[in-house]
Scaffold this active site. Sequence first.
Site, PDB file in Angstrom:
ATOM      1  N   GLY A  29      71.824 -71.161  27.668  1.00  0.00           N
ATOM      2  CA  GLY A  29      72.600 -70.004  28.116  1.00  0.00           C
ATOM      3  C   GLY A  29      73.391 -70.276  29.380  1.00  0.00           C
ATOM      4  N   SER A  30      74.125 -69.263  29.818  1.00  0.00           N
ATOM      5  CA  SER A  30      75.040 -69.423  30.949  1.00  0.00           C
ATOM      6  C   SER A  30      74.304 -69.696  32.257  1.00  0.00           C
ATOM      7  CB  SER A  30      75.924 -68.181  31.087  1.00  0.00           C
ATOM      8  OG  SER A  30      75.134 -67.003  31.234  1.00  0.00           O
ATOM      9  N   THR A  31      73.167 -69.028  32.483  1.00  0.00           N
ATOM     10  CA  THR A  31      72.407 -69.272  33.709  1.00  0.00           C
ATOM     11  C   THR A  31      71.780 -70.659  33.682  1.00  0.00           C
ATOM     12  OG1 THR A  31      71.908 -66.903  33.781  1.00  0.00           O
ATOM     13  CG2 THR A  31      70.678 -68.314  35.277  1.00  0.00           C
ATOM     14  N   ASP A  84      67.838 -62.217  28.417  1.00  0.00           N
ATOM     15  CA  ASP A  84      68.839 -61.164  28.229  1.00  0.00           C
ATOM     16  C   ASP A  84      68.377 -59.848  28.845  1.00  0.00           C
ATOM     17  OD1 ASP A  84      70.755 -62.725  26.613  1.00  0.00           O
ATOM     18  OD2 ASP A  84      69.090 -62.821  25.194  1.00  0.00           O
ATOM     19  N   GLY A  95      67.452 -64.661  23.150  1.00  0.00           N
ATOM     20  CA  GLY A  95      68.055 -64.981  21.863  1.00  0.00           C
ATOM     21  C   GLY A  95      69.514 -64.632  21.747  1.00  0.00           C
ATOM     22  N   GLY A  96      70.128 -64.183  22.857  1.00  0.00           N
ATOM     23  CA  GLY A  96      71.554 -63.898  22.818  1.00  0.00           C
ATOM     24  C   GLY A  96      72.384 -65.116  22.455  1.00  0.00           C
ATOM     25  N   GLY A  97      71.835 -66.295  22.764  1.00  0.00           N
ATOM     26  CA  GLY A  97      72.489 -67.548  22.401  1.00  0.00           C
ATOM     27  C   GLY A  97      71.973 -68.157  21.113  1.00  0.00           C
ATOM     28  N   GLU A 103      63.343 -71.986  21.927  1.00  0.00           N
ATOM     29  CA  GLU A 103      62.950 -71.539  23.271  1.00  0.00           C
ATOM     30  C   GLU A 103      61.489 -71.112  23.280  1.00  0.00           C
ATOM     31  OE1 GLU A 103      67.334 -69.881  24.743  1.00  0.00           O
ATOM     32  OE2 GLU A 103      65.835 -68.485  23.968  1.00  0.00           O
ATOM     33  N   LYS A 121      69.800 -58.101  34.691  1.00  0.00           N
ATOM     34  CA  LYS A 121      68.926 -58.293  33.530  1.00  0.00           C
ATOM     35  C   LYS A 121      67.601 -57.556  33.660  1.00  0.00           C
ATOM     36  CE  LYS A 121      71.734 -61.270  31.517  1.00  0.00           C
ATOM     37  NZ  LYS A 121      72.752 -61.506  32.549  1.00  0.00           N
TER      38      LYS A 121
END
Length: 218
Positions: A29-31, A84, A95-97, A103, A121
């Site tokens: 993910g982005s983070t 998320d 699970g957004g990605g 994971e 979040k």
Amino acid sequence: MTQDEMKRDAAWAALEFVSEDSIVGVGTGSTVNHFIDALATIKHTLRGAVSSSEQSTAKLKQLGIEVLDLNEISELSVYIDGADEINDQKQMIKGGGAALTREKIVAAVAKTFVCIVDSTKQVNVLGKFPLPIEVIPMASSYVSRELQKLGATPVLRQGVVTDNGNLIIDAHDLQIADALALEQQLNNIVGVVTNGLFARRPADIVLVGSSNGTSILK
């Protein structure tokens, strides 16, 4: 401070929990992308990393960090990943990605799970973010009908195939009061690989990036 800057601050703070000569579990993910950038600055001190997605694997390798097979490792000291949504019990929706299954596997192996998030979040009740559920393709319609019985509005995520070759159904309109019970209930539906509730294996430590810097919740 922008949301991305808060993510970056939390991600870099996670380096404190990475031990020398260790193997690090890396999420998606982005983070986490910010964390991988941070990890690259100490890569010479590491034995390598275990990745939860093809996306993270590619970035790790690009930055010269060796990626190891989880099956070749008996224990993992730390797993760093985002969320998320996360509540005050350190239970999460992930699970957004679309990497939730891998994971969840890496998190299960890790001795310590460090969750890195920005303050947006944090929630009191999980469920505003649609709950991702990974399903075997032939079971998608059946699982959707079962989700409707639970009061959810299931939406098949279009154009997405997981790294495991499966589909993602996003369950909308849930207010999750008992995440532990719902996690088990959803996993018992035939055709579900797993769902994005991390309640049985919550985070041990949460790093929350905010406009005031990053705080640690243990």
